[in-house]
Motif scaffolding. Structure first.
Motif, short mmCIF file in Angstrom:
data_model
loop_
_atom_site.label_atom_id
_atom_site.label_comp_id
_atom_site.label_asym_id
_atom_site.label_seq_id
_atom_site.Cartn_x
_atom_site.Cartn_y
_atom_site.Cartn_z
N MET A 191 1.08 -1.34 -0.05
CA MET A 191 0.00 -0.06 0.15
C MET A 191 0.85 1.16 0.17
SD MET A 191 -3.11 1.22 2.41
CE MET A 191 -3.86 2.64 2.39
N PHE A 192 1.22 1.26 0.84
CA PHE A 192 2.57 2.18 1.11
C PHE A 192 3.65 3.20 -0.63
CE2 PHE A 192 6.92 3.94 1.85
CZ PHE A 192 6.69 5.41 2.48
N SER A 193 3.81 1.41 -1.08
CA SER A 193 4.12 1.44 -2.42
C SER A 193 3.50 2.55 -3.65
CB SER A 193 4.58 0.48 -2.56
OG SER A 193 5.53 -0.01 -4.49
N SER A 194 2.27 1.80 -3.25
CA SER A 194 1.78 2.54 -4.22
C SER A 194 1.33 3.94 -4.26
CB SER A 194 -0.36 1.63 -4.52
OG SER A 194 -0.37 2.22 -3.36
N LEU A 195 1.32 4.32 -2.99
CA LEU A 195 1.27 5.50 -2.00
C LEU A 195 2.13 6.82 -3.00
CD1 LEU A 195 -0.28 5.69 1.29
CD2 LEU A 195 -1.37 6.48 -0.88
N VAL A 196 3.30 6.38 -2.90
CA VAL A 196 4.43 6.49 -3.37
C VAL A 196 4.18 7.06 -4.81
CG1 VAL A 196 6.61 6.70 -3.83
CG2 VAL A 196 5.77 6.18 -1.31
N ASP A 197 3.90 5.50 -5.25
CA ASP A 197 4.29 6.00 -6.50
C ASP A 197 2.95 6.88 -7.93
OD1 ASP A 197 6.05 3.62 -7.13
OD2 ASP A 197 4.30 2.27 -7.40
N GLY A 198 1.57 6.58 -6.83
CA GLY A 198 0.42 7.21 -7.03
C GLY A 198 0.27 8.88 -7.32
N CYS A 199 1.17 9.47 -5.86
CA CYS A 199 0.91 10.45 -5.28
C CYS A 199 2.31 11.20 -5.49
CB CYS A 199 1.40 10.52 -3.42
SG CYS A 199 -0.79 10.09 -3.40
N PHE A 200 4.18 10.72 -5.51
CA PHE A 200 4.98 11.45 -5.51
C PHE A 200 5.54 12.05 -7.17
CE2 PHE A 200 9.67 11.93 -6.34
CZ PHE A 200 9.29 12.76 -5.37
N SER A 201 5.16 11.17 -8.32
CA SER A 201 5.28 11.94 -9.68
C SER A 201 4.40 13.04 -9.85
CB SER A 201 4.76 10.68 -10.40
OG SER A 201 5.65 9.91 -10.27
N PRO A 202 3.13 12.77 -9.99
CA PRO A 202 2.44 13.83 -10.37
C PRO A 202 1.90 15.36 -9.59
CG PRO A 202 1.08 12.02 -9.41
CD PRO A 202 2.32 11.80 -8.79
N CYS A 203 2.85 14.94 -8.00
CA CYS A 203 3.04 16.06 -6.91
C CYS A 203 4.31 16.87 -7.02
CB CYS A 203 2.53 15.89 -5.63
SG CYS A 203 1.42 15.41 -5.40
N VAL A 204 4.97 16.07 -7.11
CA VAL A 204 6.88 16.85 -6.96
C VAL A 204 7.39 16.32 -8.67
CG1 VAL A 204 8.97 16.44 -5.99
CG2 VAL A 204 6.94 15.31 -4.90
N ASP A 205 7.95 18.09 -8.37
CA ASP A 205 8.38 17.58 -9.55
C ASP A 205 9.12 19.17 -10.06
OD1 ASP A 205 6.76 20.45 -10.05
OD2 ASP A 205 5.48 19.57 -11.68
N ASP A 206 10.11 19.87 -9.46
CA ASP A 206 11.06 20.59 -9.06
C ASP A 206 12.17 20.02 -8.34
OD1 ASP A 206 12.68 22.55 -8.63
OD2 ASP A 206 11.91 24.43 -7.85
N PHE A 207 12.80 19.74 -8.68
CA PHE A 207 14.46 18.90 -7.67
C PHE A 207 15.63 20.01 -7.39
CE2 PHE A 207 12.11 15.65 -9.35
CZ PHE A 207 11.76 14.07 -8.58
N SER A 208 15.40 21.15 -7.69
CA SER A 208 16.36 22.38 -7.29
C SER A 208 16.48 22.41 -5.84
CB SER A 208 16.19 23.45 -7.94
OG SER A 208 14.99 23.87 -7.57
N SER A 209 16.35 22.16 -5.21
CA SER A 209 15.99 21.75 -3.95
C SER A 209 15.51 20.61 -2.85
CB SER A 209 15.00 22.77 -3.19
OG SER A 209 14.63 23.00 -2.03
N LYS A 210 16.47 20.56 -1.53
CA LYS A 210 15.93 18.99 -1.00
C LYS A 210 14.53 19.29 -0.34
CE LYS A 210 19.35 19.78 2.34
NZ LYS A 210 20.19 19.69 2.79
#
Length: 63
Positions: free
Chosen positions: A1-20
């Motif tokens: 379940m955790f993995s699906s949350l990471v896959d489903g939520c991280f990619s659409p929400c996090v798109d700027d990797f200029s800051s940690k």
């Protein structure tokens, strides 16, 4: 379940990797996404239990 949350939520929400650190927009997006996913999972679980109870009651009825 955790993995699906990471896959489903991280990619659409996090798109700027200029800051940690996550931006406010990213944090809000992740929060809403996780809340929606958890609510959907809870609702599916409820429906599954309802269907199981109905099927069990149906099988208990004499023919």
């Amino acid at each position: 379940m955790f993995s699906s949350l990471v896959d489903g939520c991280f990619s659409p929400c996090v798109d700027d990797f200029s800051s940690k650190a996550l931006s406010g927009r990213e944090t809000g997006c992740l929060s809403r996404c996780v809340q929606k996913s958890m609510a959907a999972t809870a609702r599916m679980s409820e429906r599954f239990q309802e269907n199981n109870a109905a099927m069990s009651a149906q099988q208990q009825q004499p023919r």
